[in-house]
Scaffold this motif. Sequence first.
Motif, PDB file in Angstrom:
ATOM      1  N   LEU A 161      62.518  15.242  20.989  1.00 38.17           N
ATOM      2  CA  LEU A 161      62.798  14.991  22.334  1.00 38.17           C
ATOM      3  C   LEU A 161      61.411  15.466  23.226  1.00 38.17           C
ATOM      4  N   ARG A 162      61.071  15.028  24.184  1.00 38.10           N
ATOM      5  CA  ARG A 162      60.133  15.467  24.885  1.00 38.10           C
ATOM      6  C   ARG A 162      60.830  16.004  26.425  1.00 38.10           C
ATOM      7  N   LEU A 163      60.651  17.097  26.993  1.00 39.10           N
ATOM      8  CA  LEU A 163      61.213  17.696  28.186  1.00 39.10           C
ATOM      9  C   LEU A 163      60.023  17.607  29.136  1.00 39.10           C
ATOM     10  N   SER A 164      60.325  17.441  30.249  1.00 41.83           N
ATOM     11  CA  SER A 164      59.306  17.612  31.358  1.00 41.83           C
ATOM     12  C   SER A 164      59.871  18.214  32.376  1.00 41.83           C
ATOM     13  N   CYS A 165      59.033  19.161  33.262  1.00 45.93           N
ATOM     14  CA  CYS A 165      59.305  19.981  34.263  1.00 45.93           C
ATOM     15  C   CYS A 165      58.359  19.616  35.401  1.00 45.93           C
ATOM     16  N   SER A 166      58.743  19.220  36.591  1.00 43.63           N
ATOM     17  CA  SER A 166      57.814  19.273  37.763  1.00 43.63           C
ATOM     18  C   SER A 166      58.021  20.376  38.378  1.00 43.63           C
ATOM     19  N   VAL A 167      56.910  21.063  38.832  1.00 47.03           N
ATOM     20  CA  VAL A 167      56.726  22.295  39.322  1.00 47.03           C
ATOM     21  C   VAL A 167      56.019  22.180  40.594  1.00 47.03           C
TER      22      VAL A 167
ATOM     23  N   GLN B 274      57.768  26.349  49.171  1.00 51.05           N
ATOM     24  CA  GLN B 274      59.130  26.050  48.496  1.00 51.05           C
ATOM     25  C   GLN B 274      58.835  26.085  47.129  1.00 51.05           C
ATOM     26  N   VAL B 275      59.747  26.822  46.424  1.00 53.02           N
ATOM     27  CA  VAL B 275      59.941  27.012  44.745  1.00 53.02           C
ATOM     28  C   VAL B 275      60.490  25.688  44.365  1.00 53.02           C
ATOM     29  N   GLN B 276      59.999  25.184  43.581  1.00 53.32           N
ATOM     30  CA  GLN B 276      60.726  24.082  42.856  1.00 53.32           C
ATOM     31  C   GLN B 276      60.661  23.671  41.611  1.00 53.32           C
ATOM     32  N   PHE B 277      61.509  23.896  40.668  1.00 50.47           N
ATOM     33  CA  PHE B 277      61.599  23.438  39.048  1.00 50.47           C
ATOM     34  C   PHE B 277      62.643  22.360  38.877  1.00 50.47           C
ATOM     35  N   VAL B 278      62.181  21.189  38.505  1.00 51.29           N
ATOM     36  CA  VAL B 278      62.890  20.154  38.203  1.00 51.29           C
ATOM     37  C   VAL B 278      62.725  19.624  36.649  1.00 51.29           C
ATOM     38  N   GLU B 279      63.763  19.938  35.955  1.00 50.79           N
ATOM     39  CA  GLU B 279      63.377  19.805  34.296  1.00 50.79           C
ATOM     40  C   GLU B 279      64.255  18.332  34.061  1.00 50.79           C
ATOM     41  N   SER B 280      63.584  17.666  33.149  1.00 50.15           N
ATOM     42  CA  SER B 280      64.350  16.316  32.662  1.00 50.15           C
ATOM     43  C   SER B 280      63.987  16.268  31.217  1.00 50.15           C
ATOM     44  N   GLY B 281      64.622  15.192  30.937  1.00 45.88           N
ATOM     45  CA  GLY B 281      64.210  14.798  29.306  1.00 45.88           C
ATOM     46  C   GLY B 281      65.254  15.081  28.144  1.00 45.88           C
ATOM     47  N   GLY B 282      66.061  15.958  28.620  1.00 45.78           N
ATOM     48  CA  GLY B 282      67.273  16.284  27.473  1.00 45.78           C
ATOM     49  C   GLY B 282      68.121  15.070  27.002  1.00 45.78           C
TER      50      GLY B 282
END
Length: 115
Positions: free
Chosen positions: A18-24, A1-9
């Motif tokens: 700012l520091r952005l993160s992405c869980s993949v 399953q494809v998953q991109f979860v961005e956060s930090g904005g």
Amino acid sequence: QVQFVESGGGLVQPGGSLRLSCSVSADIFRNNAMGWYRQAPGKERVLVASITRHWGVAHVPDSVKARFTISRDIAKSTLSLQMNTLKPEDTAVYYCNTVPTLDYWGQGTQVTVSS
């Protein structure tokens, strides 16, 4: 399953950071070059930083090179973007995806640079 979860904005004043993160998804992260993209209001989505699958070599366009740093944590399947000296023109929704992109996109994370 494809998953991109961005956060930090968030909302930040000009000159801030700012520091952005992405869980993949692990399989996606392990087998692809990765990138951060952004889409400003009324504009197309563009690539702002990428990192190669092998060796983790970063590529950042000259327009943001002095201010943005892309990195990855292979063990955590996480992509990060450190953004310094932010400008109002950096305001956009930021997404992570593979390079080249998959058809699937996450929800993105909003970055607003304003005083």
